[in-house]
Design an enzyme around this catalytic site. Sequence first.
Site, PDB file in Angstrom:
ATOM      1  N   GLU A  39      56.412  93.697  35.773  1.00 39.68           N
ATOM      2  CA  GLU A  39      56.642  94.459  37.151  1.00 39.68           C
ATOM      3  C   GLU A  39      55.204  94.009  37.906  1.00 39.68           C
ATOM      4  OE1 GLU A  39      56.909  96.504  39.635  1.00 39.68           O
ATOM      5  OE2 GLU A  39      58.524  98.246  39.039  1.00 39.68           O
ATOM      6  N   ARG A  88      53.044 108.365  32.900  1.00 40.50           N
ATOM      7  CA  ARG A  88      52.490 107.110  33.174  1.00 40.50           C
ATOM      8  C   ARG A  88      52.667 106.616  34.479  1.00 40.50           C
ATOM      9  NH1 ARG A  88      55.609 103.060  33.902  1.00 40.50           N
ATOM     10  NH2 ARG A  88      57.779 102.866  33.252  1.00 40.50           N
ATOM     11  N   ASN A 100      53.159 104.083  37.411  1.00 45.60           N
ATOM     12  CA  ASN A 100      54.282 103.278  37.738  1.00 45.60           C
ATOM     13  C   ASN A 100      53.868 102.289  38.773  1.00 45.60           C
ATOM     14  OD1 ASN A 100      56.843 102.175  36.633  1.00 45.60           O
ATOM     15  ND2 ASN A 100      57.787 102.915  38.592  1.00 45.60           N
ATOM     16  N   ASP A 104      60.095 109.845  29.590  1.00 51.04           N
ATOM     17  CA  ASP A 104      61.707 110.150  29.716  1.00 51.04           C
ATOM     18  C   ASP A 104      62.415 110.149  30.789  1.00 51.04           C
ATOM     19  OD1 ASP A 104      60.861 112.660  30.348  1.00 51.04           O
ATOM     20  OD2 ASP A 104      61.804 113.566  28.391  1.00 51.04           O
ATOM     21  N   ASN A 157      58.476 104.242  42.982  1.00 52.19           N
ATOM     22  CA  ASN A 157      58.700 102.701  43.009  1.00 52.19           C
ATOM     23  C   ASN A 157      58.646 102.322  44.493  1.00 52.19           C
ATOM     24  OD1 ASN A 157      59.049 101.071  40.806  1.00 52.19           O
ATOM     25  ND2 ASN A 157      60.747 102.221  40.132  1.00 52.19           N
ATOM     26  N   ASP A 164      64.049  99.252  43.169  1.00 54.84           N
ATOM     27  CA  ASP A 164      62.657  99.313  42.237  1.00 54.84           C
ATOM     28  C   ASP A 164      61.858  98.849  43.197  1.00 54.84           C
ATOM     29  OD1 ASP A 164      60.900  98.847  40.065  1.00 54.84           O
ATOM     30  OD2 ASP A 164      62.575  98.907  38.786  1.00 54.84           O
TER      31      ASP A 164
END
Length: 320
Positions: free
Chosen positions: A17, A111, A113, A131, A159, A208
């Site tokens: 990514e 976390r 991103n 999750d 994102n 994304d």
Amino acid sequence: MHLTALPCAPVPGRLPEGPVWHAGRGDLLWVDITAGLVHRARLVDRDDDSGLPDLGPGTTVAFDRPVGAVAPCASGGLIAAAGTSFLRVDEAGVATEFARPAVPDDGTPRRMNDAKCDPAGRLLAGTMAYDATAGAGALYRLDPDGTVTTVLGSVTISNGLGWSPDGRLLYYADSPTRRVDVFDHDPATGALSARRPFADTGSAGLPDGLAIDTEGRVWVAVWGAGQVRAYTPDGALHAVVTVPASQVSSCAFAGPDLDLLVITTAAEGLTAEQLAAESHAGRIFICRPGATGLPVPPFADDPEHFPGGSTTSHDPRGSA
């Protein structure tokens, strides 16, 4: 317009990514989020008649936590959104905790991103639950003095950050909404307002990472579709780049002239059967899209002093 991207030499990763062109060094950076890796490689000539470059052998720094994204710093080195912290990473790969957002203490593991710097050098970075618990993430702004501000809450998978050429619009995707939204952005303060829908990926997949070109078009990686879709500033579909891997995670303009589109894909979560059918899953791809990207602003840090940041250093290559 329909384009096809070619795979590059680096071996497939788990969740590559966050590609970013480091103009000061003339190379490409990208992360492998769940593997906790930051890669760096230069463009090299390709052994075919495609007219496209490849990525040559590079270097890798391994961290003891997931790394959502990295950005070059004005002082040298990198700023990393890793775990639930912001780390300053020097040229030797040694990390120092710089700042930490006030992440809720509710037992939900989270976390970092995606993350990118705005035109003034402030870092925007989003979080998500491991999750993907709905609404457990947020979008934060890290100012160069170490101040962290929550600019958006109740996010599921943060994102797709990118600014219009004049810096007055921010494009953003909370992936499960299947929509890219646009905000008014105040270049002086970084304040966001007037959120509204910009483009909908619908049943094709999830939006994304994204990149903006000099004409204000928005190039969106569509996870699950094997595509990057480009939209004009009014939201009309302009181009589709086909990628032979379904989980397209992000894209960025690269090269000395910023006329190459580098695309990351992921293998994480695919079954053995899916991996057999998608032999290039997790690879980086490249194409020449007929567009030019915007220069990447570095994080506007002060090389001598980091107000608000910790001075505790650690070796990122340790175990979790």
